[in-house]
Write an enzyme that holds these catalytic residues in place. Sequence first.
Site, mmCIF file in Angstrom:
data_model
loop_
_atom_site.group_PDB
_atom_site.id
_atom_site.type_symbol
_atom_site.label_atom_id
_atom_site.label_comp_id
_atom_site.label_asym_id
_atom_site.label_seq_id
_atom_site.Cartn_x
_atom_site.Cartn_y
_atom_site.Cartn_z
ATOM 1 N N TYR A 33 -87.050 -2.644 -41.813
ATOM 2 C CA TYR A 33 -86.572 -4.004 -41.991
ATOM 3 C C TYR A 33 -86.957 -4.868 -40.807
ATOM 4 C CZ TYR A 33 -82.664 -3.327 -38.693
ATOM 5 O OH TYR A 33 -81.908 -3.112 -37.569
ATOM 6 N N ARG A 52 -94.464 -6.263 -35.854
ATOM 7 C CA ARG A 52 -93.631 -5.063 -35.705
ATOM 8 C C ARG A 52 -93.369 -4.408 -37.063
ATOM 9 N NH1 ARG A 52 -88.008 -5.789 -32.721
ATOM 10 N NH2 ARG A 52 -87.518 -6.778 -34.716
ATOM 11 N N ARG A 100 -85.527 11.639 -56.910
ATOM 12 C CA ARG A 100 -85.082 12.005 -55.564
ATOM 13 C C ARG A 100 -85.661 13.334 -55.097
ATOM 14 N NH1 ARG A 100 -81.376 14.249 -52.269
ATOM 15 N NH2 ARG A 100 -80.532 12.932 -50.617
ATOM 16 N N HIS A 102 -86.944 14.798 -50.920
ATOM 17 C CA HIS A 102 -87.133 14.333 -49.544
ATOM 18 C C HIS A 102 -88.592 13.977 -49.256
ATOM 19 C CE1 HIS A 102 -83.106 15.669 -49.167
ATOM 20 N NE2 HIS A 102 -83.059 15.609 -47.850
ATOM 21 N N LYS A 149 -88.374 0.360 -36.658
ATOM 22 C CA LYS A 149 -87.209 -0.411 -37.109
ATOM 23 C C LYS A 149 -86.804 0.057 -38.511
ATOM 24 C CE LYS A 149 -85.267 -5.035 -36.738
ATOM 25 N NZ LYS A 149 -84.080 -4.621 -36.003
ATOM 26 N N GLU A 182 -80.186 1.113 -25.001
ATOM 27 C CA GLU A 182 -80.138 -0.266 -25.508
ATOM 28 C C GLU A 182 -78.825 -0.458 -26.245
ATOM 29 O OE1 GLU A 182 -83.122 -1.007 -28.553
ATOM 30 O OE2 GLU A 182 -82.887 1.006 -29.343
ATOM 31 N N LEU A 207 -86.049 -0.020 -29.176
ATOM 32 C CA LEU A 207 -86.835 -0.892 -30.050
ATOM 33 C C LEU A 207 -87.578 -1.909 -29.179
ATOM 34 C CD1 LEU A 207 -87.238 -1.496 -33.144
ATOM 35 C CD2 LEU A 207 -85.668 -3.390 -32.779
HETATM 36 N N1 PMP Z 1 -82.557 -2.883 -30.382
HETATM 37 C C1 PMP Z 1 -81.988 -2.641 -31.577
HETATM 38 C C2 PMP Z 1 -81.439 -1.275 -31.865
HETATM 39 C C3 PMP Z 1 -81.906 -3.673 -32.535
HETATM 40 O O1 PMP Z 1 -81.359 -3.441 -33.740
HETATM 41 C C4 PMP Z 1 -82.380 -4.965 -32.207
HETATM 42 C C5 PMP Z 1 -82.252 -6.088 -33.201
HETATM 43 N N2 PMP Z 1 -83.255 -6.062 -34.142
HETATM 44 C C6 PMP Z 1 -82.975 -5.161 -30.958
HETATM 45 C C7 PMP Z 1 -83.042 -4.099 -30.057
HETATM 46 C C8 PMP Z 1 -83.539 -6.498 -30.554
HETATM 47 O O2 PMP Z 1 -84.729 -6.748 -31.261
HETATM 48 P P1 PMP Z 1 -85.177 -8.250 -31.596
HETATM 49 O O3 PMP Z 1 -85.185 -8.985 -30.308
HETATM 50 O O4 PMP Z 1 -86.525 -8.079 -32.177
HETATM 51 O O5 PMP Z 1 -84.174 -8.769 -32.569
#
Ligand code: PMP
Length: 285
Positions: A33, A52, A100, A102, A149, A182, A207
């Site tokens: 996403y 991304r 379904r 995996h 993501k 993070e 991320l």
């Molecule tokens: N880390 C995580 C786990 C996130 O879900 C997000 C939000 N998408 C971010 C960092 C920040 O990413 P962005 O600046 O692209 O929204």
Amino acid sequence: MSRIAYVNGRYLLRAEASVNIEDRGYQLSDGVYEVCEVRAGKFVDEGGHLARLDFSLNELKIRNPMSRQALGIVLRETVRRNRVCDGFVYLQVTRGVARRDHAFPAKPVAPGVTVTARSVDPAANEKVAADGIAVATMPDERWARVDIKSISLLANVLGKQAARDRGAREAWFVDEKGFVTEGASSNAWIVSREGKLVTRPLGHDILRGITRTTLMKLIAAQGLQVEERAFTAEEACGAREAFVTSATQAVMPVVRIDGRPIGNGAPGLVASGLRRDYYQYAELT
Ligand code: PMP
């Protein structure tokens, strides 16, 4: 509430919008996403988000559902139909519908694409930023490829809820060595005692935030010093300032970590300044 959703080629009333129960996103979290901010009718860093998206799809070997240009049109049309001026557009791509199992479907299926858009009140966001937010630290129990993501967000969901239960708005995940990775939905930053901006280097364990990338440009332009290195929760608690970055919050000051005030317990000057100037360095299209 958004009223129109894009679902696999059609714009549907949200109440009537649904996906196949065999969609692998629903069955297996097999999808990715993106969330892109819409500000005064413009997309913020759309190019970065779609790049991304390509990366995430590629890593998971999910076919790209459409060209970047076509996707841009669908995103804009969804925003237009929902009359979003300030808010967010959410895009999800799954591996598609298959019985379904995996393993990937033996015969490739069309990816599932859904887009929704929703308005936010910018004044409400500014109010949150003026107060700053609290974060709560907890072990990082996510999988080892959070640079993708993916829609598999169970550990993030549990982390965010645990933070809420502790009176905090965001969770800060901490690795087994005590270093902050993070936030549950944001990148984590501090202003060190030496006045340097510190954030964890890119890798499989965070991320690559689009807001993080844009903020790096602003930091360089302002001649501030940045150190891409890991920091511990302990260091963060003694830091001058702390903040998080994400498309939904831009630069958001952190004023408490695990109940301990950061600096004087109010949003810091550096974080507030970066928040104020952020959009000068974002791509608005
Ligand atoms: N880390 C995580 C786990 C996130 O879900 C997000 C939000 N998408 C971010 C960092 C920040 O990413 P962005 O600046 O692209 O929204």
